[in-house]
Design a protein around this motif. Structure first.
Motif, PDB file in Angstrom:
ATOM      1  N   ALA A 115       0.840  -1.204   0.000  1.00 39.09           N
ATOM      2  CA  ALA A 115       0.000   0.000   0.000  1.00 39.09           C
ATOM      3  C   ALA A 115       0.878   1.258   0.000  1.00 39.09           C
ATOM      4  N   LYS A 116       1.969   1.233   0.766  1.00 38.54           N
ATOM      5  CA  LYS A 116       2.858   2.404   0.819  1.00 38.54           C
ATOM      6  C   LYS A 116       3.561   2.614  -0.527  1.00 38.54           C
ATOM      7  N   LEU A 117       3.984   1.520  -1.151  1.00 41.35           N
ATOM      8  CA  LEU A 117       4.648   1.655  -2.451  1.00 41.35           C
ATOM      9  C   LEU A 117       3.657   2.090  -3.533  1.00 41.35           C
ATOM     10  N   LEU A 118       2.421   1.620  -3.423  1.00 41.83           N
ATOM     11  CA  LEU A 118       1.393   2.062  -4.378  1.00 41.83           C
ATOM     12  C   LEU A 118       1.210   3.577  -4.258  1.00 41.83           C
ATOM     13  N   SER A 119       1.153   4.052  -3.026  1.00 44.22           N
ATOM     14  CA  SER A 119       1.006   5.490  -2.797  1.00 44.22           C
ATOM     15  C   SER A 119       2.225   6.247  -3.356  1.00 44.22           C
ATOM     16  N   ALA A 120       3.434   5.717  -3.095  1.00 45.24           N
ATOM     17  CA  ALA A 120       4.660   6.372  -3.600  1.00 45.24           C
ATOM     18  C   ALA A 120       4.677   6.415  -5.125  1.00 45.24           C
ATOM     19  N   SER A 121       4.104   5.393  -5.754  1.00 48.48           N
ATOM     20  CA  SER A 121       4.140   5.333  -7.224  1.00 48.48           C
ATOM     21  C   SER A 121       3.285   6.432  -7.869  1.00 48.48           C
ATOM     22  N   ASP A 122       2.401   7.041  -7.074  1.00 52.52           N
ATOM     23  CA  ASP A 122       1.633   8.178  -7.600  1.00 52.52           C
ATOM     24  C   ASP A 122       2.538   9.398  -7.790  1.00 52.52           C
ATOM     25  N   SER A 123       3.603   9.494  -6.974  1.00 49.14           N
ATOM     26  CA  SER A 123       4.529  10.636  -7.069  1.00 49.14           C
ATOM     27  C   SER A 123       5.723  10.331  -7.963  1.00 49.14           C
ATOM     28  N   VAL A 124       6.286   9.133  -7.804  1.00 47.70           N
ATOM     29  CA  VAL A 124       7.463   8.726  -8.589  1.00 47.70           C
ATOM     30  C   VAL A 124       7.055   7.494  -9.376  1.00 47.70           C
ATOM     31  N   ALA A 125       6.648   7.691 -10.599  1.00 44.88           N
ATOM     32  CA  ALA A 125       6.058   6.573 -11.354  1.00 44.88           C
ATOM     33  C   ALA A 125       7.030   5.410 -11.520  1.00 44.88           C
ATOM     34  N   PHE A 126       6.599   4.211 -11.142  1.00 41.41           N
ATOM     35  CA  PHE A 126       7.361   2.989 -11.434  1.00 41.41           C
ATOM     36  C   PHE A 126       6.353   1.866 -11.658  1.00 41.41           C
ATOM     37  N   PRO A 127       6.670   0.927 -12.541  1.00 43.81           N
ATOM     38  CA  PRO A 127       5.657  -0.048 -12.968  1.00 43.81           C
ATOM     39  C   PRO A 127       5.559  -1.314 -12.132  1.00 43.81           C
ATOM     40  N   VAL A 128       6.632  -1.657 -11.412  1.00 46.09           N
ATOM     41  CA  VAL A 128       6.626  -2.937 -10.682  1.00 46.09           C
ATOM     42  C   VAL A 128       7.238  -2.778  -9.287  1.00 46.09           C
ATOM     43  N   ILE A 129       6.880  -3.717  -8.428  1.00 44.88           N
ATOM     44  CA  ILE A 129       7.484  -3.829  -7.093  1.00 44.88           C
ATOM     45  C   ILE A 129       8.258  -5.145  -7.069  1.00 44.88           C
ATOM     46  N   ALA A 173       8.025 -14.859 -10.407  1.00 42.90           N
ATOM     47  CA  ALA A 173       9.497 -14.896 -10.471  1.00 42.90           C
ATOM     48  C   ALA A 173      10.003 -14.311 -11.788  1.00 42.90           C
ATOM     49  N   PHE A 174      11.149 -13.621 -11.739  1.00 36.84           N
ATOM     50  CA  PHE A 174      11.822 -13.140 -12.944  1.00 36.84           C
ATOM     51  C   PHE A 174      12.297 -14.339 -13.766  1.00 36.84           C
ATOM     52  N   LYS A 175      12.400 -14.120 -15.078  1.00 35.29           N
ATOM     53  CA  LYS A 175      12.802 -15.213 -15.977  1.00 35.29           C
ATOM     54  C   LYS A 175      14.209 -15.713 -15.662  1.00 35.29           C
ATOM     55  N   ASP A 176      15.105 -14.798 -15.276  1.00 31.63           N
ATOM     56  CA  ASP A 176      16.518 -15.168 -15.130  1.00 31.63           C
ATOM     57  C   ASP A 176      16.915 -15.495 -13.694  1.00 31.63           C
ATOM     58  N   ASP A 177      15.994 -15.310 -12.750  1.00 38.27           N
ATOM     59  CA  ASP A 177      16.369 -15.492 -11.351  1.00 38.27           C
ATOM     60  C   ASP A 177      15.114 -15.819 -10.538  1.00 38.27           C
ATOM     61  N   GLU A 178      14.989 -17.089 -10.192  1.00 39.19           N
ATOM     62  CA  GLU A 178      13.767 -17.573  -9.512  1.00 39.19           C
ATOM     63  C   GLU A 178      13.585 -16.993  -8.112  1.00 39.19           C
ATOM     64  N   SER A 179      14.671 -16.451  -7.539  1.00 35.24           N
ATOM     65  CA  SER A 179      14.542 -15.929  -6.176  1.00 35.24           C
ATOM     66  C   SER A 179      14.156 -14.445  -6.178  1.00 35.24           C
ATOM     67  N   LYS A 180      14.084 -13.871  -7.367  1.00 32.34           N
ATOM     68  CA  LYS A 180      13.696 -12.464  -7.484  1.00 32.34           C
ATOM     69  C   LYS A 180      12.302 -12.413  -8.103  1.00 32.34           C
ATOM     70  N   LEU A 181      11.384 -11.740  -7.426  1.00 31.42           N
ATOM     71  CA  LEU A 181       9.991 -11.747  -7.883  1.00 31.42           C
ATOM     72  C   LEU A 181       9.476 -10.327  -8.046  1.00 31.42           C
ATOM     73  N   PHE A 182       8.419 -10.191  -8.859  1.00 32.66           N
ATOM     74  CA  PHE A 182       7.828  -8.871  -9.069  1.00 32.66           C
ATOM     75  C   PHE A 182       6.309  -8.973  -9.044  1.00 32.66           C
ATOM     76  N   ILE A 183       5.688  -7.832  -8.793  1.00 34.02           N
ATOM     77  CA  ILE A 183       4.239  -7.689  -8.973  1.00 34.02           C
ATOM     78  C   ILE A 183       4.035  -6.309  -9.589  1.00 34.02           C
ATOM     79  N   THR A 184       3.089  -6.176 -10.496  1.00 38.87           N
ATOM     80  CA  THR A 184       2.898  -4.873 -11.134  1.00 38.87           C
ATOM     81  C   THR A 184       2.098  -3.947 -10.209  1.00 38.87           C
ATOM     82  N   ILE A 185       2.357  -2.669 -10.352  1.00 40.22           N
ATOM     83  CA  ILE A 185       1.600  -1.663  -9.603  1.00 40.22           C
ATOM     84  C   ILE A 185       0.121  -1.777  -9.962  1.00 40.22           C
TER      85      ILE A 185
END
Ligand SMILES: CC(C)(COP(=O)(O)OP(=O)(O)OC[C@H]1O[C@@H](n2cnc3c(N)ncnc32)[C@H](O)[C@@H]1OP(=O)(O)O)[C@@H](O)C(=O)NCCC(=O)NCCS
Length: 105
Positions: free
Chosen positions: A50-64, A83-95
């Motif tokens: 929720a905090k990162l979603l709020s921050a993305s309103d000021s500093v646009a970024f597409p993923v967490i 998981a990222f394609k090249d690294d299973e231990s690194k994960l993302f979710i879109t804003i």
């Protein structure tokens, strides 16, 4: 914030966010071991999103992004991370997905 390798995201996202260079980072999320399994981890993760979603309103970024420690990939997948394609231990979710999920709470 953390740098993102666009080429490691699904093609659809690469095309959509061609000019993006950074994502929001969740780091050092943790619960005292005496309090594990009582829902605090879920609460902390949703609060961070929720905090990162709020921050993305000021500093646009597409993923967490999160770098999951050993054995924690499934914890993050349960909440919609992929998981990222090249690294299973690194994960993302879109804003966009975070916005949609939190609007349902
Ligand atoms: C990962 C961590 C934050 C989870 O906190 P928690 O308070 O125990 O988790 P919760 O009680 O909120 O659990 C929420 C859900 O996640 C699941 N879950 C918890 N730990 C999990 C794990 N290691 N793997 C998969 N699922 C997990 C729970 O089963 C629960 O799902 P359910 O509601 O369907 O039963 C906690 O174990 C922790 O602090 N670990 C050590 C620090 C750490 O490694 N942090 C992550 C850095 S990447």
């Amino acid at each position: 914030m953390t740098p993102i390798e666009l080429r490691c995201l699904p093609t659809k996202l690469q095309k959509k966010h061609q000019s993006s260079t950074s994502g929001g980072l969740i780091a050092r999320l943790g619960v005292d071991k005496r309090c594990k399994g009582q829902g605090f981890g879920e609460w902390l993760l949703i609060d961070a999103l929720a905090k990162l979603l709020s921050a993305s309103d000021s500093v646009a970024f597409p993923v967490i992004i999160v770098e999951a420690k050993d054995g924690l990939k499934h914890f993050y997948e349960k909440y919609g991370f992929t998981a990222f394609k090249d690294d299973e231990s690194k994960l993302f979710i879109t804003i966009a997905d975070v916005r949609e999920s939190l609007s349902e709470l």
